[in-house]
Design an enzyme around this catalytic site. Structure first.
Site, short mmCIF file in Angstrom:
data_model
loop_
_atom_site.label_atom_id
_atom_site.label_comp_id
_atom_site.label_asym_id
_atom_site.label_seq_id
_atom_site.Cartn_x
_atom_site.Cartn_y
_atom_site.Cartn_z
N ASN A 5 0.86 -1.18 0.00
CA ASN A 5 0.00 0.00 0.00
C ASN A 5 0.90 1.24 0.00
O ASN A 5 1.64 1.45 0.96
CB ASN A 5 -0.88 -0.06 1.26
CG ASN A 5 -1.71 1.17 1.46
OD1 ASN A 5 -1.81 2.03 0.58
ND2 ASN A 5 -2.33 1.27 2.62
N LEU A 6 0.83 2.03 -1.05
CA LEU A 6 1.70 3.21 -1.13
C LEU A 6 1.12 4.42 -0.41
O LEU A 6 1.77 5.48 -0.36
CB LEU A 6 2.00 3.55 -2.60
CG LEU A 6 2.70 2.44 -3.40
CD1 LEU A 6 3.04 2.93 -4.81
CD2 LEU A 6 3.96 1.95 -2.70
N LYS A 7 -0.12 4.28 0.13
CA LYS A 7 -0.76 5.38 0.88
C LYS A 7 -0.62 6.68 0.08
O LYS A 7 -0.89 6.70 -1.11
CB LYS A 7 -0.15 5.46 2.29
CG LYS A 7 -0.27 4.14 3.05
CD LYS A 7 0.04 4.27 4.52
CE LYS A 7 -0.21 2.92 5.20
NZ LYS A 7 -0.09 2.98 6.65
N HIS A 84 -9.60 0.78 5.18
CA HIS A 84 -8.28 0.89 5.78
C HIS A 84 -8.36 1.74 7.05
O HIS A 84 -9.18 2.64 7.16
CB HIS A 84 -7.27 1.49 4.80
CG HIS A 84 -5.87 1.40 5.30
ND1 HIS A 84 -5.32 2.34 6.15
CD2 HIS A 84 -4.93 0.44 5.13
CE1 HIS A 84 -4.09 1.97 6.46
NE2 HIS A 84 -3.82 0.82 5.86
N GLU A 132 -4.89 -5.06 11.10
CA GLU A 132 -3.78 -4.13 11.28
C GLU A 132 -4.02 -3.30 12.54
O GLU A 132 -4.83 -2.37 12.51
CB GLU A 132 -3.68 -3.17 10.08
CG GLU A 132 -3.37 -3.82 8.76
CD GLU A 132 -2.92 -2.78 7.73
OE1 GLU A 132 -1.81 -2.95 7.21
OE2 GLU A 132 -3.65 -1.81 7.47
N ILE A 137 0.94 0.50 13.09
CA ILE A 137 1.10 0.93 11.70
C ILE A 137 2.20 2.00 11.61
O ILE A 137 2.21 2.95 12.39
CB ILE A 137 -0.24 1.46 11.14
CG1 ILE A 137 -1.21 0.30 10.93
CG2 ILE A 137 -0.01 2.22 9.83
CD1 ILE A 137 -2.59 0.72 10.43
N GLY A 172 3.97 -2.68 10.46
CA GLY A 172 5.36 -2.89 10.81
C GLY A 172 6.06 -4.02 10.07
O GLY A 172 7.20 -4.36 10.39
N ALA A 193 3.34 -1.07 4.01
CA ALA A 193 3.48 0.21 3.32
C ALA A 193 4.89 0.77 3.48
O ALA A 193 5.70 0.70 2.55
CB ALA A 193 2.45 1.20 3.85
O1 LIG Z 1 -1.24 0.41 6.99
C1 LIG Z 1 -0.46 -0.42 6.55
C2 LIG Z 1 -0.68 -1.06 5.24
O2 LIG Z 1 -1.94 -0.82 4.76
C3 LIG Z 1 0.75 -0.81 7.28
O3 LIG Z 1 1.65 0.22 7.16
P1 LIG Z 1 3.18 -0.05 7.59
O4 LIG Z 1 3.67 -1.21 6.77
O5 LIG Z 1 3.87 1.23 7.24
O6 LIG Z 1 3.16 -0.35 9.05
#
Ligand SMILES: O=C(CO)COP(=O)(O)O
Length: 213
Positions: A5-7, A84, A132, A137, A172, A193
């Protein structure tokens, strides 16, 4: 499966998509990328499996600012995240977004915070639920290490509701060891992400992640 997920990170979505496509081709592993909606076509053009980060609980019509499931499918997405942690929906809207995704032929992963939500999400009939814990996160410690019970309990909660729904975990996750640990707890995929989006060498990180499958 490894779902990246590139957010809204300030990364190059095409560069990461190309790295994911290369690693998927070289290893046979399933690796998908969920970029910003505006980048879906460019990412899909790399040949990588492409997912949306969200679809709105709407049909064609007067829905300004929405992310229409049919439009993301037209842009090349074959799946979508829903609910999400950073884009939470009401229960009825999760259901309607799943219906929208279904109309557009998109695979679905509904995100959840904890085992109770994982079971509730499974009841709505997605292809998978991704648990999650929000507090983990973006951190350095993988959910499978920091809170293995949340993964095991989510696997059980989903299984009790609908054995056809897969359970992914995330937060993580950044190494092959994290992926292996998630698998040992019963997860069939990971959602991550920052480990890739913020990496200096995304392809190296992806090769390590895939080694843990
Ligand atoms: O929200 C996330 C993926 O959708 C997790 O993010 P991280 O991998 O940065 O903890």
């Amino acid at each position: 499966m490894i779902l990246v997920n590139l957010k809204a990170y300030p990364c190059d979505p095409v560069e990461i998509a190309e790295a994911c496509a290369t690693v998927a081709d070289d290893t046979g592993a399933r690796v998908a990328v969920a970029p910003q909606a505006a980048h879906l076509s460019a990412v899909a053009d790399t040949g990588v499996e492409t997912w949306a980060q969200h679809v709105s609980p709407v049909e064609h019509g007067s829905h300004t600012g929405s992310t229409l499931a049919e439009a993301v499918a037209d842009a090349g997405a074959t799946g979508t995240l829903i609910n999400h942690s950073e884009n939470r929906l009401k229960l009825a809207d999760i259901d309607a977004s799943l219906a929208a995704a279904g109309r557009a032929g998109l695979e679905t992963v509904v995100c959840a915070n904890n085992p109770a939500q994982s079971g509730a999400a499974a009841a709505l009939g997605p292809d998978a639920v991704a648990v999650e814990p929000p507090e983990l996160i973006g951190g350095d410690v993988s959910v499978a290490t920091a809170d293995p019970a949340i993964v095991e309990d989510s696997v059980a909660a989903v299984e009790a509701v609908d054995a056809d729904v897969d359970l992914f975990c995330g937060a993580g996750v950044s190494t092959g060891e994290d992926v292996t640990a998630a698998g040992e707890l019963g997860a069939t995929g990971v959602l991550l992400a920052s480990g890739v989006a913020k990496a200096d060498d995304p392809e190296a990180v992806l090769r390590d992640l895939v080694s843990g499958l």
